[in-house]
Design a protein around this motif. Structure first.
Motif, PDB file in Angstrom:
ATOM      1  N   PHE A  82     -41.596  18.397   5.762  1.00 50.98           N
ATOM      2  CA  PHE A  82     -42.631  18.741   6.727  1.00 50.98           C
ATOM      3  C   PHE A  82     -42.945  20.238   6.644  1.00 50.98           C
ATOM      4  CE2 PHE A  82     -40.848  14.899   8.526  1.00 50.98           C
ATOM      5  CZ  PHE A  82     -41.949  14.241   9.051  1.00 50.98           C
ATOM      6  N   ALA A  83     -44.167  20.549   7.034  1.00 46.22           N
ATOM      7  CA  ALA A  83     -44.575  21.943   7.231  1.00 46.22           C
ATOM      8  C   ALA A  83     -45.474  21.986   8.450  1.00 46.22           C
ATOM      9  CB  ALA A  83     -45.330  22.474   6.007  1.00 46.22           C
ATOM     10  N   GLU A 124     -46.914  16.197   6.213  1.00 44.61           N
ATOM     11  CA  GLU A 124     -45.741  15.392   5.868  1.00 44.61           C
ATOM     12  C   GLU A 124     -45.852  14.948   4.416  1.00 44.61           C
ATOM     13  OE1 GLU A 124     -43.649  11.070   6.965  1.00 44.61           O
ATOM     14  OE2 GLU A 124     -45.608  11.612   7.804  1.00 44.61           O
ATOM     15  N   HIS A 125     -44.830  15.230   3.634  1.00 49.58           N
ATOM     16  CA  HIS A 125     -44.721  14.738   2.259  1.00 49.58           C
ATOM     17  C   HIS A 125     -43.647  13.661   2.243  1.00 49.58           C
ATOM     18  CE1 HIS A 125     -46.499  18.527   0.099  1.00 49.58           C
ATOM     19  NE2 HIS A 125     -47.307  17.982   0.978  1.00 49.58           N
ATOM     20  N   ARG A 126     -44.028  12.418   2.011  1.00 47.97           N
ATOM     21  CA  ARG A 126     -43.072  11.325   2.005  1.00 47.97           C
ATOM     22  C   ARG A 126     -42.439  11.162   0.620  1.00 47.97           C
ATOM     23  NH1 ARG A 126     -46.652   6.921   5.511  1.00 47.97           N
ATOM     24  NH2 ARG A 126     -46.806   8.214   7.398  1.00 47.97           N
ATOM     25  N   SER A 127     -41.317  10.473   0.585  1.00 46.36           N
ATOM     26  CA  SER A 127     -40.607  10.277  -0.676  1.00 46.36           C
ATOM     27  C   SER A 127     -41.422   9.455  -1.663  1.00 46.36           C
ATOM     28  CB  SER A 127     -39.259   9.585  -0.415  1.00 46.36           C
ATOM     29  OG  SER A 127     -39.452   8.339   0.240  1.00 46.36           O
ATOM     30  N   THR A 128     -42.379   8.686  -1.141  1.00 48.53           N
ATOM     31  CA  THR A 128     -43.242   7.873  -2.010  1.00 48.53           C
ATOM     32  C   THR A 128     -44.325   8.700  -2.690  1.00 48.53           C
ATOM     33  OG1 THR A 128     -44.698   7.395  -0.132  1.00 48.53           O
ATOM     34  CG2 THR A 128     -42.895   5.852  -0.551  1.00 48.53           C
ATOM     35  N   GLY A 129     -44.458   9.973  -2.294  1.00 53.96           N
ATOM     36  CA  GLY A 129     -45.520  10.822  -2.802  1.00 53.96           C
ATOM     37  C   GLY A 129     -46.729  10.887  -1.883  1.00 53.96           C
ATOM     38  N   ALA A 139     -57.581  20.834   6.207  1.00 50.80           N
ATOM     39  CA  ALA A 139     -56.177  20.916   6.625  1.00 50.80           C
ATOM     40  C   ALA A 139     -55.232  20.970   5.430  1.00 50.80           C
ATOM     41  CB  ALA A 139     -55.842  19.718   7.512  1.00 50.80           C
ATOM     42  N   HIS A 140     -55.475  20.151   4.424  1.00 53.16           N
ATOM     43  CA  HIS A 140     -54.544  20.117   3.296  1.00 53.16           C
ATOM     44  C   HIS A 140     -54.554  21.423   2.512  1.00 53.16           C
ATOM     45  CE1 HIS A 140     -57.420  19.549  -0.116  1.00 53.16           C
ATOM     46  NE2 HIS A 140     -58.193  19.092   0.853  1.00 53.16           N
ATOM     47  N   LYS A 141     -55.672  22.146   2.533  1.00 52.57           N
ATOM     48  CA  LYS A 141     -55.759  23.423   1.818  1.00 52.57           C
ATOM     49  C   LYS A 141     -54.946  24.507   2.499  1.00 52.57           C
ATOM     50  CE  LYS A 141     -58.646  22.828  -1.716  1.00 52.57           C
ATOM     51  NZ  LYS A 141     -58.274  23.169  -3.117  1.00 52.57           N
ATOM     52  N   GLU A 163     -51.188  24.467   1.869  1.00 57.55           N
ATOM     53  CA  GLU A 163     -50.673  24.645   0.513  1.00 57.55           C
ATOM     54  C   GLU A 163     -49.751  25.844   0.408  1.00 57.55           C
ATOM     55  OE1 GLU A 163     -54.010  24.794  -2.091  1.00 57.55           O
ATOM     56  OE2 GLU A 163     -54.312  22.605  -2.115  1.00 57.55           O
ATOM     57  N   THR A 164     -49.981  26.850   1.238  1.00 54.75           N
ATOM     58  CA  THR A 164     -49.147  28.064   1.185  1.00 54.75           C
ATOM     59  C   THR A 164     -48.033  28.037   2.224  1.00 54.75           C
ATOM     60  OG1 THR A 164     -50.672  29.191   2.699  1.00 54.75           O
ATOM     61  CG2 THR A 164     -51.080  29.428   0.333  1.00 54.75           C
ATOM     62  N   ALA A 165     -47.892  26.942   2.968  1.00 58.16           N
ATOM     63  CA  ALA A 165     -46.883  26.864   4.020  1.00 58.16           C
ATOM     64  C   ALA A 165     -45.496  26.588   3.431  1.00 58.16           C
ATOM     65  CB  ALA A 165     -47.254  25.773   5.017  1.00 58.16           C
ATOM     66  N   THR A 166     -44.478  26.853   4.228  1.00 62.11           N
ATOM     67  CA  THR A 166     -43.102  26.554   3.838  1.00 62.11           C
ATOM     68  C   THR A 166     -42.760  25.125   4.244  1.00 62.11           C
ATOM     69  OG1 THR A 166     -42.446  28.867   4.154  1.00 62.11           O
ATOM     70  CG2 THR A 166     -40.685  27.207   4.125  1.00 62.11           C
ATOM     71  N   TRP A 167     -42.319  24.346   3.268  1.00 64.46           N
ATOM     72  CA  TRP A 167     -41.993  22.944   3.526  1.00 64.46           C
ATOM     73  C   TRP A 167     -40.477  22.785   3.605  1.00 64.46           C
ATOM     74  CZ3 TRP A 167     -45.707  19.019   4.014  1.00 64.46           C
ATOM     75  CH2 TRP A 167     -47.023  19.434   3.793  1.00 64.46           C
ATOM     76  N   ARG A 168     -40.028  22.009   4.607  1.00 65.59           N
ATOM     77  CA  ARG A 168     -38.592  21.792   4.795  1.00 65.59           C
ATOM     78  C   ARG A 168     -38.313  20.307   4.979  1.00 65.59           C
ATOM     79  NH1 ARG A 168     -35.976  23.275   9.013  1.00 65.59           N
ATOM     80  NH2 ARG A 168     -37.646  23.913  10.433  1.00 65.59           N
TER      81      ARG A 168
END
Length: 378
Positions: free
Chosen positions: A283-284, A316-321, A257-259, A262-267
């Motif tokens: 999120f993407a 989901e990319h959180r502010s904590t990394g 899933a994480h791979k 990698e090419t998705a658009t994150w907002r």
């Protein structure tokens, strides 16, 4: 304790007390509930009885641990009341579990296992929880004890703890959750979407069971969960020698899933307002086919899973990394904000677990029996 307060409690408890039937039980129930919601740091039977003064310890203990009464009508009253308050198509049904740290080895279901409360393996009991929630209001509907293999493999130990025969078999937590969902659906409890963390979401049978029941769901998954793109097709590849294949295979390999994200658009998306402003993260989301179909040899690799149903893969990319990943079978036209809101709505059950323990003594029960623990939880 204030007499008027006790009277108000009995009025509020009236539909539940009617389900008990027996006069003595109808007297014990308000006393037990008053002990749980009243003052005092310890909410086990002995200190509750000591603070009350009117009800002897042995009568209160007998009521919760050994009294002959059926909890099913009381549970049904709870579900009706909860559905009236927060049930509906815009409500969430949240599956999770919570741990009760314990000493010794005699309390029913206690064993060294992962304790979510402590974030590590510890001697504890684990309860599978089902919460009905609307916006910021969580109402716990069910708490059922999970029995580790060390218990289900020991019938004598199960009998000593009073575990009913129908609950003595080995069940996974996802299997228990599906059983509870079936009971709630049969009782007419209304909800729009089932939510669960990766402990349940990683189970393909759990996700498939939800879909087979026509339920919408959004669940966490590990980052290495395999998926296919939506344009995957099943083909019969030509073979240079030997017989032709009897079953088709995907024309592409599954990827973690994480791979694929990698090419998705994150907002950056804000799903609701908190006490300190909008709650937001990056999120993407993209449509995929989950690699959870039957296992077979694909591309020279054994035990590869065929494409399953189409779903949303969300990152989901959180502010904590920290990075988290999810699957959902919400409709294909769902917005990224709706997907994010569904994913994040699950956390309200953590608040419910915390309040049940800190304010109502969920983890203070000192009895050893199956019946006593489940009555205390109810």
């Amino acid at each position: 304790m204030n007499t008027d307060w006790r009277s108000d409690l009995e009025v509020w408890l009236a539909p539940f007390l009617a389900a008990l039937g027996h006069k003595a039980q109808r007297a014990m129930c308000p006393a037990y509930i008053a002990g749980l919601i009243g003052p005092g740091d310890r909410k086990s039977v002995q200190p509750m009885a000591a603070r009350n003064g009117d009800i002897p310890y042995d009568r209160l203990h007998h009521f919760v641990s050994a009294g002959v009464w059926d909890s099913a009508p009381l549970e049904a009253a709870l579900w009706r009341h909860a559905d009236h308050l927060v049930g509906g198509e815009r409500s969430w049904l949240i599956i999770d579990d919570t741990s009760l740290p314990k000493k010794g080895e005699h309390s029913v279901g206690v064993a060294p296992q992962y304790a979510s409360t402590l974030g590590k393996k510890a001697n504890c009991q684990t309860l599978v929880s089902v919460t009905l929630a609307s916006r910021e209001v969580p109402l716990m509907l069910s708490l059922r004890l999970f029995l580790p293999d060390i218990w289900t493999a020991d019938p004598a130990r199960l009998n000593r703890a009073g575990v009913p025969l129908e609950h003595q078999g080995s069940r996974t937590k996802p299997e228990m959750a599906i059983e509870e969902i079936d009971r709630l659906c049969a009782a007419g409890v209304r909800f729009g979407c089932v939510l669960a963390d990766a402990g349940y979401g990683l189970s393909a049978p759990f996700r498939q069971a939800l879909s087979a029941r026509g339920l919408r769901w959004a669940v966490g998954i590990p980052r290495h969960q395999k998926v296919y793109s939506t344009d995957v097709e099943l083909v019969f590849p030509a073979r240079k020698r030997g017989p032709s294949r009897m079953h088709p295979v995907p024309d592409q390999q599954s990827v973690p899933a994480h791979k694929i994200l990698e090419t998705a658009t994150w907002r950056r998306v804000s799903w609701r307002r908190g006490t300190k402003g909008g709650l937001a993260a990056r999120f993407a989301a993209m449509r995929i086919r989950v690699a959870d179909g039957p296992a077979q040899r694909i591309g020279g690799r054994t035990a590869q899973h065929m494409p399953g149903e189409e779903a949303w893969l969300i990152g989901e990319h959180r502010s904590t990394g920290e990075r988290k990943y999810y699957l959902s079978n919400l409709s294909a036209d769902s917005s990224l904000r709706l997907l994010a809101a569904a994913i994040k709505a699950r956390w309200v059950c953590e608040q419910a677990h915390q309040q049940l323990k800190e304010e109502l003594g969920l983890d203070h029960f000192e009895g050893r029996s199956w019946t006593g623990l489940h009555r205390h939880a109810l």
